[in-house]
Design a protein around this motif. Structure first.
Motif, PDB file in Angstrom:
ATOM      1  N   ARG A  85      38.977   0.792  11.057  1.00  0.00           N
ATOM      2  CA  ARG A  85      39.540  -0.129  11.760  1.00  0.00           C
ATOM      3  C   ARG A  85      41.061  -0.181  11.836  1.00  0.00           C
ATOM      4  O   ARG A  85      41.425  -0.824  10.617  1.00  0.00           O
ATOM      5  N   VAL A  86      41.716   0.381  12.734  1.00  0.00           N
ATOM      6  CA  VAL A  86      43.286   0.258  12.548  1.00  0.00           C
ATOM      7  C   VAL A  86      44.192  -0.624  13.309  1.00  0.00           C
ATOM      8  O   VAL A  86      43.883  -0.812  14.602  1.00  0.00           O
ATOM      9  N   ALA A  87      44.816  -1.694  12.711  1.00  0.00           N
ATOM     10  CA  ALA A  87      45.440  -2.585  13.446  1.00  0.00           C
ATOM     11  C   ALA A  87      46.618  -2.168  13.880  1.00  0.00           C
ATOM     12  O   ALA A  87      47.352  -1.513  13.123  1.00  0.00           O
ATOM     13  N   VAL A  88      47.340  -2.575  15.142  1.00  0.00           N
ATOM     14  CA  VAL A  88      48.577  -2.143  15.741  1.00  0.00           C
ATOM     15  C   VAL A  88      49.127  -3.378  16.026  1.00  0.00           C
ATOM     16  O   VAL A  88      48.841  -3.880  17.089  1.00  0.00           O
ATOM     17  N   VAL A  89      50.159  -3.683  15.402  1.00  0.00           N
ATOM     18  CA  VAL A  89      51.143  -4.791  15.840  1.00  0.00           C
ATOM     19  C   VAL A  89      52.148  -4.373  16.672  1.00  0.00           C
ATOM     20  O   VAL A  89      53.065  -3.583  16.338  1.00  0.00           O
ATOM     21  N   MET A  90      52.082  -4.526  18.080  1.00  0.00           N
ATOM     22  CA  MET A  90      52.836  -3.827  19.146  1.00  0.00           C
ATOM     23  C   MET A  90      54.027  -4.483  19.501  1.00  0.00           C
ATOM     24  O   MET A  90      54.079  -5.927  19.430  1.00  0.00           O
ATOM     25  N   ALA A  91      55.062  -3.837  19.800  1.00  0.00           N
ATOM     26  CA  ALA A  91      56.338  -4.297  19.934  1.00  0.00           C
ATOM     27  C   ALA A  91      56.220  -4.378  21.786  1.00  0.00           C
ATOM     28  O   ALA A  91      55.420  -3.972  22.361  1.00  0.00           O
ATOM     29  N   GLY A  92      57.210  -4.886  22.250  1.00  0.00           N
ATOM     30  CA  GLY A  92      57.244  -5.326  23.635  1.00  0.00           C
ATOM     31  C   GLY A  92      58.689  -5.129  24.324  1.00  0.00           C
ATOM     32  O   GLY A  92      59.029  -5.585  25.373  1.00  0.00           O
ATOM     33  N   ASN A  93      59.627  -4.267  23.566  1.00  0.00           N
ATOM     34  CA  ASN A  93      61.009  -4.100  23.886  1.00  0.00           C
ATOM     35  C   ASN A  93      60.881  -3.239  25.214  1.00  0.00           C
ATOM     36  O   ASN A  93      61.705  -3.577  26.135  1.00  0.00           O
ATOM     37  N   ILE A  94      60.316  -2.374  25.181  1.00  0.00           N
ATOM     38  CA  ILE A  94      60.136  -1.505  26.540  1.00  0.00           C
ATOM     39  C   ILE A  94      58.691  -1.275  26.992  1.00  0.00           C
ATOM     40  O   ILE A  94      57.632  -1.243  26.251  1.00  0.00           O
ATOM     41  N   PRO A  95      58.406  -0.941  28.420  1.00  0.00           N
ATOM     42  CA  PRO A  95      57.120  -0.749  28.989  1.00  0.00           C
ATOM     43  C   PRO A  95      56.503   0.266  28.253  1.00  0.00           C
ATOM     44  O   PRO A  95      56.814   1.465  27.844  1.00  0.00           O
ATOM     45  N   LEU A  96      55.128   0.006  27.865  1.00  0.00           N
ATOM     46  CA  LEU A  96      54.192   0.865  27.095  1.00  0.00           C
ATOM     47  C   LEU A  96      54.632   1.470  25.836  1.00  0.00           C
ATOM     48  O   LEU A  96      54.222   2.580  25.388  1.00  0.00           O
ATOM     49  N   VAL A  97      55.604   0.771  25.170  1.00  0.00           N
ATOM     50  CA  VAL A  97      56.099   1.372  23.861  1.00  0.00           C
ATOM     51  C   VAL A  97      55.141   1.273  22.815  1.00  0.00           C
ATOM     52  O   VAL A  97      55.231   2.270  21.918  1.00  0.00           O
ATOM     53  N   GLY A  98      53.907   0.773  22.881  1.00  0.00           N
ATOM     54  CA  GLY A  98      52.906   0.818  22.005  1.00  0.00           C
ATOM     55  C   GLY A  98      51.853   1.803  22.220  1.00  0.00           C
ATOM     56  O   GLY A  98      50.655   2.154  21.645  1.00  0.00           O
ATOM     57  N   PHE A  99      52.041   2.594  23.415  1.00  0.00           N
ATOM     58  CA  PHE A  99      50.867   3.410  23.927  1.00  0.00           C
ATOM     59  C   PHE A  99      50.689   4.717  23.027  1.00  0.00           C
ATOM     60  O   PHE A  99      49.626   5.228  22.745  1.00  0.00           O
ATOM     61  N   HIS A 100      51.680   5.075  22.282  1.00  0.00           N
ATOM     62  CA  HIS A 100      51.391   6.282  21.521  1.00  0.00           C
ATOM     63  C   HIS A 100      50.752   5.967  20.315  1.00  0.00           C
ATOM     64  O   HIS A 100      49.688   6.748  19.860  1.00  0.00           O
ATOM     65  N   ASP A 120      54.709  -7.806  26.551  1.00  0.00           N
ATOM     66  CA  ASP A 120      54.180  -6.444  27.040  1.00  0.00           C
ATOM     67  C   ASP A 120      52.557  -6.688  26.904  1.00  0.00           C
ATOM     68  O   ASP A 120      51.824  -6.001  26.084  1.00  0.00           O
ATOM     69  N   SER A 121      51.793  -7.562  27.316  1.00  0.00           N
ATOM     70  CA  SER A 121      50.568  -7.961  27.342  1.00  0.00           C
ATOM     71  C   SER A 121      49.739  -7.386  28.253  1.00  0.00           C
ATOM     72  O   SER A 121      48.287  -7.709  28.239  1.00  0.00           O
ATOM     73  N   LEU A 122      50.158  -6.697  29.401  1.00  0.00           N
ATOM     74  CA  LEU A 122      49.370  -6.298  30.437  1.00  0.00           C
ATOM     75  C   LEU A 122      49.095  -4.897  30.615  1.00  0.00           C
ATOM     76  O   LEU A 122      48.050  -4.504  31.174  1.00  0.00           O
ATOM     77  N   LEU A 123      49.967  -3.926  30.599  1.00  0.00           N
ATOM     78  CA  LEU A 123      49.912  -2.672  30.773  1.00  0.00           C
ATOM     79  C   LEU A 123      49.068  -1.863  30.027  1.00  0.00           C
ATOM     80  O   LEU A 123      48.126  -1.070  30.339  1.00  0.00           O
ATOM     81  N   VAL A 124      49.145  -1.942  28.523  1.00  0.00           N
ATOM     82  CA  VAL A 124      48.201  -1.231  27.593  1.00  0.00           C
ATOM     83  C   VAL A 124      46.903  -1.687  27.985  1.00  0.00           C
ATOM     84  O   VAL A 124      45.924  -0.714  28.124  1.00  0.00           O
ATOM     85  N   PRO A 125      46.378  -2.966  27.874  1.00  0.00           N
ATOM     86  CA  PRO A 125      45.156  -3.458  28.310  1.00  0.00           C
ATOM     87  C   PRO A 125      44.491  -2.825  29.591  1.00  0.00           C
ATOM     88  O   PRO A 125      43.468  -2.345  29.722  1.00  0.00           O
ATOM     89  N   PHE A 126      45.490  -2.844  30.533  1.00  0.00           N
ATOM     90  CA  PHE A 126      44.679  -2.292  31.665  1.00  0.00           C
ATOM     91  C   PHE A 126      44.607  -0.752  31.756  1.00  0.00           C
ATOM     92  O   PHE A 126      43.577  -0.233  32.050  1.00  0.00           O
ATOM     93  N   LEU A 127      45.801   0.105  31.071  1.00  0.00           N
ATOM     94  CA  LEU A 127      45.193   1.372  30.871  1.00  0.00           C
ATOM     95  C   LEU A 127      43.810   1.671  29.906  1.00  0.00           C
ATOM     96  O   LEU A 127      43.162   2.459  30.005  1.00  0.00           O
ATOM     97  N   ALA A 128      43.710   0.475  29.103  1.00  0.00           N
ATOM     98  CA  ALA A 128      42.483   0.661  28.315  1.00  0.00           C
ATOM     99  C   ALA A 128      41.146   0.708  29.043  1.00  0.00           C
ATOM    100  O   ALA A 128      40.306   1.321  28.759  1.00  0.00           O
ATOM    101  N   GLU A 129      41.274  -0.418  29.929  1.00  0.00           N
ATOM    102  CA  GLU A 129      40.185  -0.571  30.838  1.00  0.00           C
ATOM    103  C   GLU A 129      39.898   0.757  31.710  1.00  0.00           C
ATOM    104  O   GLU A 129      38.661   1.042  31.819  1.00  0.00           O
ATOM    105  N   GLU A 130      40.825   1.390  32.057  1.00  0.00           N
ATOM    106  CA  GLU A 130      40.581   2.579  32.950  1.00  0.00           C
ATOM    107  C   GLU A 130      39.941   3.809  31.977  1.00  0.00           C
ATOM    108  O   GLU A 130      39.179   4.440  32.363  1.00  0.00           O
ATOM    109  N   LEU A 131      40.619   3.699  30.791  1.00  0.00           N
ATOM    110  CA  LEU A 131      40.007   4.840  29.760  1.00  0.00           C
ATOM    111  C   LEU A 131      38.727   4.454  29.680  1.00  0.00           C
ATOM    112  O   LEU A 131      37.735   5.410  29.492  1.00  0.00           O
ATOM    113  N   ILE A 132      38.357   3.185  29.459  1.00  0.00           N
ATOM    114  CA  ILE A 132      36.742   2.928  29.269  1.00  0.00           C
ATOM    115  C   ILE A 132      35.861   3.264  30.388  1.00  0.00           C
ATOM    116  O   ILE A 132      34.979   3.843  30.278  1.00  0.00           O
ATOM    117  N   ALA A 133      36.756   3.048  31.752  1.00  0.00           N
ATOM    118  CA  ALA A 133      35.809   3.303  32.725  1.00  0.00           C
ATOM    119  C   ALA A 133      35.593   5.252  32.895  1.00  0.00           C
ATOM    120  O   ALA A 133      34.718   5.504  33.485  1.00  0.00           O
TER     121      ALA A 133
END
Length: 345
Positions: A85-100, A120-133
């Motif tokens: 279980r890997v925790a990632v503390v994500m930055a929010g300076n530019i869009p999707l900066v934590g996606f990598h 930046d609390s919306l973009l990565v969770p949305f892409l995660a939902e699509e990935l799960i779909a």
């Protein structure tokens, strides 16, 4: 899930993003939801304009192909990895900066626990939902939180130099990657073409200069003539129409002028001679060098503060205009994220 299954799912996500970029008016459910998320993200964080988010999405659409993913992963061995279980503390300076980091954790088969930035609390969770779909097997592998991190085995945290000290202490008993402040520099010698300098403008102004890969410092020869540079930058003049950028530019200019600091100014970008690397928004620091040995010594001294160096191949490791278009193998702070995730086994 097998590695091939994970690769297939991410490449399909990239295909969905590519379809969205190529036809923004698509009536598909994915496109409609993503359009709404982009609007919400801009309302949440005014730095995240539609153009800036689309630029990030375009880069990820191009990166997430089966070919690119396979080429990236080919040097690594993923056999017999125990799942963490890997925790990632994500930055929010530019869009999707934590996606990598999101991609890296999941592609290696681990569980991703993302602590979202309020910026930046919306973009990565949305892409995660699509990935799960696309691949429901990811549902049990993805968690997000805005509160205290739940139980985890390893951590990747990105923050300022101040927060990094806190992270180092708080996560000292866990395998970790702690990223600090870094900035990028460009090296000019006066022989650059107009096209080179215009491409450099993208390295400076993309994401309003807020990313660690944005150029915030120039190294130029003594007696360098900035006229060609400013003429090339003129194509980015509309940046001053963004209210937050303009406010920062005006504030920094006023502070410098009140302190009688010598500036070069074209109406939307300040140039200030300064030994530091981290320049404020709307400002580029510059430093002169007398010869190549002096330059190399200076860069070596500041190695820990530099994310990447932009310039001709004689000097830089990144071509003009490519600083904010990293490859999957271009790891932040030069720390191989996949190797870390494999070695946490």
């Amino acid at each position: 899930m097998t590695l091939d299954t994970r690769i297939e799912a991410f490449s399909e996500l990239g295909f969905s993003l590519q379809n969205y970029i190529e036809s923004k008016n698509s009536s598909s459910n994915f496109s409609q939801k993503l359009t709404n998320i982009l609007r919400s993200a801009e309302l949440q964080n005014a730095w995240f304009t539609q153009d800036q988010i689309h630029s990030s999405l375009k880069d990820w659409a191009q990166a997430l192909t089966k070919s690119n993913l396979n080429n990236w992963l080919d040097p690594y061995v993923f056999e017999n990895l125990s799942k963490k279980r890997v925790a990632v503390v994500m930055a929010g300076n530019i869009p999707l900066v934590g996606f990598h980091d999101f991609l890296s954790v999941l592609i290696t088969g681990h569980t991703f626990i993302g602590k979202l930035s309020s910026n930046d609390s919306l973009l990565v969770p949305f892409l995660a939902e699509e990935l799960i779909a696309i691949e429901p097997g990811f549902k049990s592998k993805i968690e997000f939180t805005k509160e205290k991190l739940p139980e985890f085995d390893a951590v990747i945290a990105t923050g300022s130099n101040n927060t990094a000290r806190y992270f180092e202490y708080y996560f000292k008993d866990k395998p970790h990657i702690i990223r600090k402040n870094r900035n990028s520099a460009a090296i000019l010698d006066g022989t650059e073409s107009k096209e080179d300098l215009e491409a450099l403008g993208d390295d400076v102004f993309k994401y309003f200069g807020l990313g660690c890969r944005n150029v915030s410092k120039l190294f130029v020869p003594e007696a360098y003539d900035f006229d060609k540079f400013f003429k090339a930058m003129f194509r980015y003049k509309d940046v001053i129409n963004h209210h937050k950028y303009a406010n920062n530019y005006d504030y920094n200019k006023a502070v410098y002028l009140m302190s009688s600091v010598k500036l070069l100014d074209n109406g939307f970008l300040l140039l200030k001679e300064d030994l530091q690397f981290s320049s404020p928004i709307g400002t580029l620091f510059y430093e002169t060098f007398s010869d190549e040995s002096h330059l190399k010594q200076r860069l070596e001294e500041e190695k820990k503060n530099i994310q990447c160096i932009v310039g001709a191949h004689k000097y830089g490791e990144v071509d003009f205009g490519k600083a904010q278009h990293p490859k999957l193998s271009d790891y932040a702070d030069g720390v191989d994220t996949l190797e870390f995730l494999i070695q946490t086994n």
